[in-house]
Design a protein around this motif. Structure first.
Motif, mmCIF file in Angstrom:
data_model
loop_
_atom_site.group_PDB
_atom_site.id
_atom_site.type_symbol
_atom_site.label_atom_id
_atom_site.label_comp_id
_atom_site.label_asym_id
_atom_site.label_seq_id
_atom_site.Cartn_x
_atom_site.Cartn_y
_atom_site.Cartn_z
ATOM 1 N N UNK A 191 -58.220 13.785 -22.302
ATOM 2 C CA UNK A 191 -56.764 13.719 -22.332
ATOM 3 C C UNK A 191 -56.183 14.007 -20.951
ATOM 4 N N UNK A 192 -55.176 13.197 -20.566
ATOM 5 C CA UNK A 192 -54.530 13.369 -19.271
ATOM 6 C C UNK A 192 -53.020 13.210 -19.429
ATOM 7 N N UNK A 193 -52.268 14.316 -19.385
ATOM 8 C CA UNK A 193 -50.803 14.211 -19.472
ATOM 9 C C UNK A 193 -50.254 13.380 -18.308
ATOM 10 N N UNK A 194 -49.253 12.536 -18.598
ATOM 11 C CA UNK A 194 -48.693 11.667 -17.561
ATOM 12 C C UNK A 194 -48.107 12.459 -16.395
ATOM 13 N N UNK A 195 -47.551 13.642 -16.712
ATOM 14 C CA UNK A 195 -46.862 14.425 -15.691
ATOM 15 C C UNK A 195 -47.787 14.874 -14.563
ATOM 16 N N UNK A 196 -49.072 15.018 -14.841
ATOM 17 C CA UNK A 196 -49.998 15.554 -13.830
ATOM 18 C C UNK A 196 -50.935 14.498 -13.263
ATOM 19 N N UNK A 197 -50.858 13.259 -13.724
ATOM 20 C CA UNK A 197 -51.850 12.240 -13.350
ATOM 21 C C UNK A 197 -51.890 11.981 -11.841
ATOM 22 N N UNK A 219 -62.546 7.428 -15.485
ATOM 23 C CA UNK A 219 -61.800 7.438 -16.749
ATOM 24 C C UNK A 219 -60.568 6.535 -16.686
ATOM 25 N N UNK A 220 -60.263 5.924 -17.816
ATOM 26 C CA UNK A 220 -59.031 5.142 -17.970
ATOM 27 C C UNK A 220 -58.307 5.688 -19.196
ATOM 28 N N UNK A 221 -56.980 5.900 -19.051
ATOM 29 C CA UNK A 221 -56.218 6.550 -20.114
ATOM 30 C C UNK A 221 -55.140 5.624 -20.665
ATOM 31 N N UNK A 222 -54.860 5.777 -21.957
ATOM 32 C CA UNK A 222 -53.793 5.013 -22.598
ATOM 33 C C UNK A 222 -52.450 5.697 -22.367
ATOM 34 N N UNK A 223 -51.392 5.028 -22.798
ATOM 35 C CA UNK A 223 -50.038 5.552 -22.578
ATOM 36 C C UNK A 223 -49.789 6.874 -23.297
ATOM 37 N N UNK A 224 -50.516 7.138 -24.400
ATOM 38 C CA UNK A 224 -50.309 8.398 -25.121
ATOM 39 C C UNK A 224 -51.098 9.547 -24.512
ATOM 40 N N UNK A 225 -51.828 9.289 -23.403
ATOM 41 C CA UNK A 225 -52.556 10.346 -22.706
ATOM 42 C C UNK A 225 -54.025 10.425 -23.052
ATOM 43 N N UNK A 226 -54.428 9.818 -24.175
ATOM 44 C CA UNK A 226 -55.834 9.909 -24.581
ATOM 45 C C UNK A 226 -56.710 8.971 -23.747
#
Length: 617
Positions: A191-197, A219-226
């Motif tokens: 999980x990667x919150x958008x605010x800290x990416x 890693x590649x993340x979706x819009x929901x952070x997962x």
């Protein structure tokens, strides 16, 4: 309408009707099956038995937001993950359940790794993780790990019991970093919150408990952070990929993921492919030398051995020599070409009659891996180990024949039959000084009195002649001669129920399940039978495995000891064969009518050549 047009239209309707009929048969025939690309190969009965396999759960997280993943090695699913996150702005708290399916040797295994990562208001982090491995016959003891990070400190391992991915896949992760601070520059793998990416330069993988550079994991993340996709690369090049899937796909995979079980030990210890090929070539050189030596010793000490004995050696010799030659000829070619050479050579060998191959090779569960191109990087390692283990078996069988069997000449003199006319003869051992005794254990548990350690020099009886089966699995090079001599020819092995543990020896890999216990019993039987001082060989087994064990023992006596032989004999012509000393029953039947022409008994002495002449009027 012209006549030609009518004929054309009627022909068209006819073709459509035929096509419809074929389609109807195709879809309504319930027995219709599309042939799989992987052919059937000899696989030990317990190796891929999904009915006995502890099926992965359709797990969910109790946290608010969930995501599901499949873990693959190549294109083979080997694990499933469900991740839960409570707060999508921070990614905390986070928990996960990782389920891996695998096997150790031929023993199916389900390993469940659960983790819970939390952070309090003072920025103190805590990661708790547990590992529980389940088998058909019970579970290993659950173990736990604990990581902590105090405010402004680094994440450190506070309790280490081996509860991590490396407790399931004992691989080397040279790029892993430890004792680093978990902060806004660190992504959680799942999980990667958008605010800290934008600030992130490293990734923390909780189930390993280590940090990696961003480029190492990709890693590649979706819009929901997962996480949408990521990978872990082991030293040697093996990759585990993590791909996000739907919940329904996850649930479907829990039912099918155990169809192809991989022994994680194969790829966890891989080095570079160059080194793997060098190891394989050395192994093939050794194989060629050992088969040549074994063939020479067979001709010298066991002339006129059975066709199958020679055939097994010849098949292995041809395989090792031809494969080594082909690999050396393609030394400058890309690895992919050489990997295909290995696969084709092994598959060609497996087409031989199973009786003309070493037992281990014919029924190894690992042979199925040669039919999947995506895990070709495993082939050099598997080929090397399989060939060496198969040769150990052939050499043990030679020593058994040499130490125990006598050369017997059998001749039929049938009065009213032409010379050289052929009949069928069945020869069955009915009494021998070598005895195998199965003792049904009233208590299924392994006896506490069974020997866990056998001294190198045995000068007096040790209280019992039964060896602890698990101890024997770990150390098989005991002094059988001394053990049997001090106990008046008796020796035994206790195969009772016991706490689970993993077995990893040159001859046997597995856990304490039925299949592995049978394999251990086979090794014990061969080694004790080779020793001339052993005459009464005991097996203490629980009632629930007695039937399976008895079947295996009968197969060993028939195929390895030659207690039952069926021959085609020519009238007035002597036939030589190697058999155990003892009393035999000879039954001669007509090839034409199947009627019994004669039934009589004869005895074979130890250590001398015996000639048996059966006169039939």
């Amino acid at each position: 309408m012209s006549k030609q047009l009518k004929v054309f239209i009627l022909s068209l309707f006819g073709l459509l009707a035929i096509g419809a009929a074929i389609a109807l048969l195709f879809f309504q025939n319930e027995k219709f099956e599309i042939k799989k690309s992987i052919p059937e190969v000899g696989v030990a009965s317990a190796a891929q038995d999904t009915k006995a396999f502890p099926v992965p759960e359709t797990a969910t997280s109790d946290l608010k937001y969930n995501s599901w993943y499949v873990i693959k090695l190549g294109n083979i699913p080997i694990g499933l993950v469900v991740v839960g996150v409570e707060n999508q702005s921070t990614g905390y708290p986070l928990n996960y359940t990782v389920q891996f399916v695998s096997r150790i040797g031929s023993s199916p295994l389900l390993s469940v790794l659960k983790g819970d990562l939390t952070v309090d208001e003072s920025r103190n982090y805590k990661l708790q993780q547990s590992l529980l491995s389940n088998t058909e016959n019970g579970s290993f003891k659950e173990i736990q790990n604990l990581w902590r990070q105090e405010k402004d400190g680094v994440l450190q391992l506070a309790k280490d019991s081996g509860a991590s991915l490396l407790g399931i896949i004992p691989a080397s992760l040279t790029r892993a970093k430890n004792k680093i601070q978990l902060d806004e520059t660190s992504n959680l793998f799942y999980f990667s919150p958008k605010e800290t990416s934008s600030k992130v330069n490293k990734v923390f993988i909780p189930f390993i408990g280590s940090f990696f550079n961003l480029q190492d994991v990709e890693p590649k993340y979706d819009d929901d952070g997962f996480l949408n996709f990521g990978k872990i690369v082991f030293e040697g090049g093996a990759e585990l990929s993590f791909t996000r899937i739907t919940k329904s796909k996850y649930n479907d995979l829990t039912k099918t993921i155990a169809e192809t079980l991989i022994d994680f030990g194969w790829f966890s210890s891989l080095t570079s492919l160059k080194t793997e090929f060098e190891t394989l070539k050395k192994s093939l050189d050794s194989c060629a030398g050992r088969t040549s030596s074994l063939n020479s010793r067979m001709i010298r000490y066991l002339p006129q051995s059975s066709y199958l004995s020679y055939r097994r050696i010849i098949n292995m010799s041809h395989f090792c020599l031809s494969l080594n030659r082909e690999i050396n000829q393609k030394d400058q070619e890309p690895f992919n070409q050489k990997l295909n050479i290995i696969s084709n050579s092994v598959k060609a060998l497996l087409k031989e009659n199973a009786q003309e191959l070493p037992y281990f090779l014919a029924y190894s569960p690992d042979t199925i891996l040669y039919y999947n191109d995506t895990i070709s990087f495993l082939w050099p390692r598997i080929t090397s180990l399989i060939s060496q283990t198969a040769l150990n078996e052939l050499e043990n069988n030679f020593e058994l024949d040499r130490s125990r069997k006598s050369l017997v000449g059998i001749q039929l003199n049938i009065t009213n039959l032409q010379p050289r006319a052929v009949v069928r003869a069945q020869i069955k051992l009915i009494d021998s000084s070598l005895n195998f005794i199965i003792e049904s254990a009233k208590n299924p548990n392994m006896s506490l009195a069974s020997l866990t350690d056998v001294p190198a020099n045995i000068e007096k009886p040790l209280g019992t002649f039964y060896l602890n089966g698990q101890s024997f699995a770990k150390k098989m090079d005991i002094n059988f001669d001394s053990m049997c001599k001090i106990n008046n020819g008796k020796i035994g092995i206790d195969l009772g129920d016991a706490p689970q543990f993993a077995i990893n020896s040159d001859s046997v890999r597995g856990v304490w399940d039925i299949q592995t216990r049978i394999e251990i019993a086979r090794q014990f039987t061969i080694k004790s039978t080779i020793s001339k001082n052993c005459s009464h060989i005991y097996f203490r087994v629980p009632l629930n495995i007695e039937k399976a064990f008895s079947k295996e023992l009968e197969q060993f006596k028939s195929e390895t000891l030659g207690s039952e032989n069926e021959l085609l004999l020519s009238n007035n012509v002597q036939k030589k064969l190697w058999i155990l000393p003892g009393k035999y029953r000879l039954v001669v039947t007509s090839l034409v009518t199947g009627s019994v022409m004669s039934a009589q008994e004869f005895s074979v002495s130890s250590g001398i050549n015996t000639n048996v002449t059966a006169k039939i009027n």
